[in-house]
Design a protein around this motif. Structure first.
Motif, PDB file in Angstrom:
ATOM      1  N   LEU A  25      -4.143  12.857   0.216  1.00 32.57           N
ATOM      2  CA  LEU A  25      -3.355  14.055  -0.088  1.00 32.57           C
ATOM      3  C   LEU A  25      -2.052  13.730  -0.817  1.00 32.57           C
ATOM      4  CD1 LEU A  25      -3.878  15.988   3.279  1.00 32.57           C
ATOM      5  CD2 LEU A  25      -4.931  16.490   1.046  1.00 32.57           C
ATOM      6  N   GLY A  26      -1.801  12.433  -1.031  1.00 32.76           N
ATOM      7  CA  GLY A  26      -0.592  12.006  -1.751  1.00 32.76           C
ATOM      8  C   GLY A  26       0.686  12.239  -0.981  1.00 32.76           C
ATOM      9  N   LEU A  27       0.636  12.120   0.344  1.00 38.37           N
ATOM     10  CA  LEU A  27       1.792  12.438   1.185  1.00 38.37           C
ATOM     11  C   LEU A  27       2.649  11.237   1.575  1.00 38.37           C
ATOM     12  CD1 LEU A  27       0.108  15.077   3.528  1.00 38.37           C
ATOM     13  CD2 LEU A  27       1.508  15.472   1.483  1.00 38.37           C
ATOM     14  N   ILE A  28       2.306  10.048   1.100  1.00 36.37           N
ATOM     15  CA  ILE A  28       3.129   8.877   1.428  1.00 36.37           C
ATOM     16  C   ILE A  28       4.326   8.849   0.477  1.00 36.37           C
ATOM     17  CG2 ILE A  28       3.252   6.350   1.447  1.00 36.37           C
ATOM     18  CD1 ILE A  28       0.430   6.283   2.447  1.00 36.37           C
ATOM     19  N   PRO A  29       5.541   8.920   1.023  1.00 42.61           N
ATOM     20  CA  PRO A  29       6.728   8.850   0.152  1.00 42.61           C
ATOM     21  C   PRO A  29       6.772   7.495  -0.569  1.00 42.61           C
ATOM     22  CG  PRO A  29       7.322   9.530   2.383  1.00 42.61           C
ATOM     23  CD  PRO A  29       5.890   9.098   2.421  1.00 42.61           C
ATOM     24  N   LEU A  30       7.165   7.501  -1.818  1.00 44.09           N
ATOM     25  CA  LEU A  30       7.177   6.260  -2.599  1.00 44.09           C
ATOM     26  C   LEU A  30       8.048   5.176  -1.978  1.00 44.09           C
ATOM     27  CD1 LEU A  30       7.093   7.473  -6.306  1.00 44.09           C
ATOM     28  CD2 LEU A  30       5.273   6.437  -4.951  1.00 44.09           C
ATOM     29  N   GLU A  31       9.109   5.559  -1.277  1.00 49.53           N
ATOM     30  CA  GLU A  31       9.968   4.536  -0.651  1.00 49.53           C
ATOM     31  C   GLU A  31       9.275   3.850   0.529  1.00 49.53           C
ATOM     32  OE1 GLU A  31      11.317   8.618   0.852  1.00 49.53           O
ATOM     33  OE2 GLU A  31      10.933   7.725  -1.103  1.00 49.53           O
ATOM     34  N   TRP A  32       8.222   4.429   1.053  1.00 56.33           N
ATOM     35  CA  TRP A  32       7.448   3.817   2.131  1.00 56.33           C
ATOM     36  C   TRP A  32       6.222   3.080   1.603  1.00 56.33           C
ATOM     37  CZ3 TRP A  32       6.905   7.963   6.548  1.00 56.33           C
ATOM     38  CH2 TRP A  32       8.176   8.286   7.030  1.00 56.33           C
ATOM     39  N   ALA A  33       5.891   3.306   0.367  1.00 59.43           N
ATOM     40  CA  ALA A  33       4.667   2.763  -0.215  1.00 59.43           C
ATOM     41  C   ALA A  33       4.777   1.249  -0.428  1.00 59.43           C
ATOM     42  CB  ALA A  33       4.375   3.460  -1.537  1.00 59.43           C
ATOM     43  N   PHE A  34       3.615   0.616  -0.542  1.00 54.53           N
ATOM     44  CA  PHE A  34       3.590  -0.819  -0.823  1.00 54.53           C
ATOM     45  C   PHE A  34       3.973  -1.064  -2.279  1.00 54.53           C
ATOM     46  CE2 PHE A  34      -0.781   0.851  -0.838  1.00 54.53           C
ATOM     47  CZ  PHE A  34      -1.128   0.660  -2.163  1.00 54.53           C
ATOM     48  N   ALA A  35       4.255  -2.335  -2.594  1.00 55.25           N
ATOM     49  CA  ALA A  35       4.676  -2.713  -3.943  1.00 55.25           C
ATOM     50  C   ALA A  35       3.604  -2.299  -4.964  1.00 55.25           C
ATOM     51  CB  ALA A  35       4.914  -4.218  -4.008  1.00 55.25           C
ATOM     52  N   ASP A  36       4.056  -1.779  -6.098  1.00 55.72           N
ATOM     53  CA  ASP A  36       3.176  -1.362  -7.191  1.00 55.72           C
ATOM     54  C   ASP A  36       2.200  -0.251  -6.780  1.00 55.72           C
ATOM     55  OD1 ASP A  36       4.355  -3.218  -8.929  1.00 55.72           O
ATOM     56  OD2 ASP A  36       2.952  -4.790  -8.326  1.00 55.72           O
ATOM     57  N   TYR A  37       2.617   0.580  -5.853  1.00 54.60           N
ATOM     58  CA  TYR A  37       1.768   1.650  -5.319  1.00 54.60           C
ATOM     59  C   TYR A  37       1.198   2.549  -6.406  1.00 54.60           C
ATOM     60  CZ  TYR A  37       0.477   5.618  -2.315  1.00 54.60           C
ATOM     61  OH  TYR A  37      -0.199   6.624  -1.670  1.00 54.60           O
ATOM     62  N   THR A  38       1.967   2.784  -7.466  1.00 51.99           N
ATOM     63  CA  THR A  38       1.519   3.689  -8.526  1.00 51.99           C
ATOM     64  C   THR A  38       0.638   2.991  -9.562  1.00 51.99           C
ATOM     65  OG1 THR A  38       3.567   3.323  -9.742  1.00 51.99           O
ATOM     66  CG2 THR A  38       3.499   5.225  -8.252  1.00 51.99           C
TER      67      THR A  38
END
Length: 134
Positions: A25-38
């Motif tokens: 659902l794309g609900l993980i905030p980018l600041e919590w995401a792993f490196a290179d998440y995008t």
């Protein structure tokens, strides 16, 4: 000891399903995401865990149900689930090690996945009958 493992399995199996639901659902905030998440390659790597994690969840939840009913199939299915869970954590830790990425936000959950099954795996394999080739 297996009582603690059963509680941890239930939480872990539900967390696997929850994690992929939240991720999908794309609900993980980018600041919590792993490196290179995008990065699409990293997204593919992350989604490659879907099948092992959902199989661990399905076998884990099924084993808990069977154990509650006293089925002799319960311990074997529990062992399968715990090994899949451990493998999932080990694969992630190996990947992060190869990349030289040591973020505790992602290491701690994966170390947990890798280590919490070990005592129960030892217990379940010690009590299993040995089979010999005939």
């Amino acid at each position: 000891m297996l009582r603690v493992t059963k509680a941890l399995m239930l939480l872990t199996d539900l967390a696997f399903v929850g994690y992929f639901t939240i991720t999908g659902l794309g609900l993980i905030p980018l600041e919590w995401a792993f490196a290179d998440y995008t990065n699409p390659l990293m997204a593919d790597w992350n989604w490659s865990f879907l099948w092992i994690d959902l199989l661990a969840s399905a076998t884990g939840l099924a084993s808990l149900h069977l154990l509650r009913r006293g089925s002799p199939s319960g311990p074997g299915l529990m062992l399968v689930s715990l090994v899949l869970t451990m493998a999932s954590g080990l694969m992630a830790i190996a990947f992060w090690t190869l990349r030289g990425d040591f973020s505790l936000v992602w290491w701690l959950p994966n170390l947990y996945l890798m280590l919490f099954p070990v005592p129960a795996i030892v217990c379940l394999t010690r009590s299993r009958p040995s089979f010999t080739a005939s």
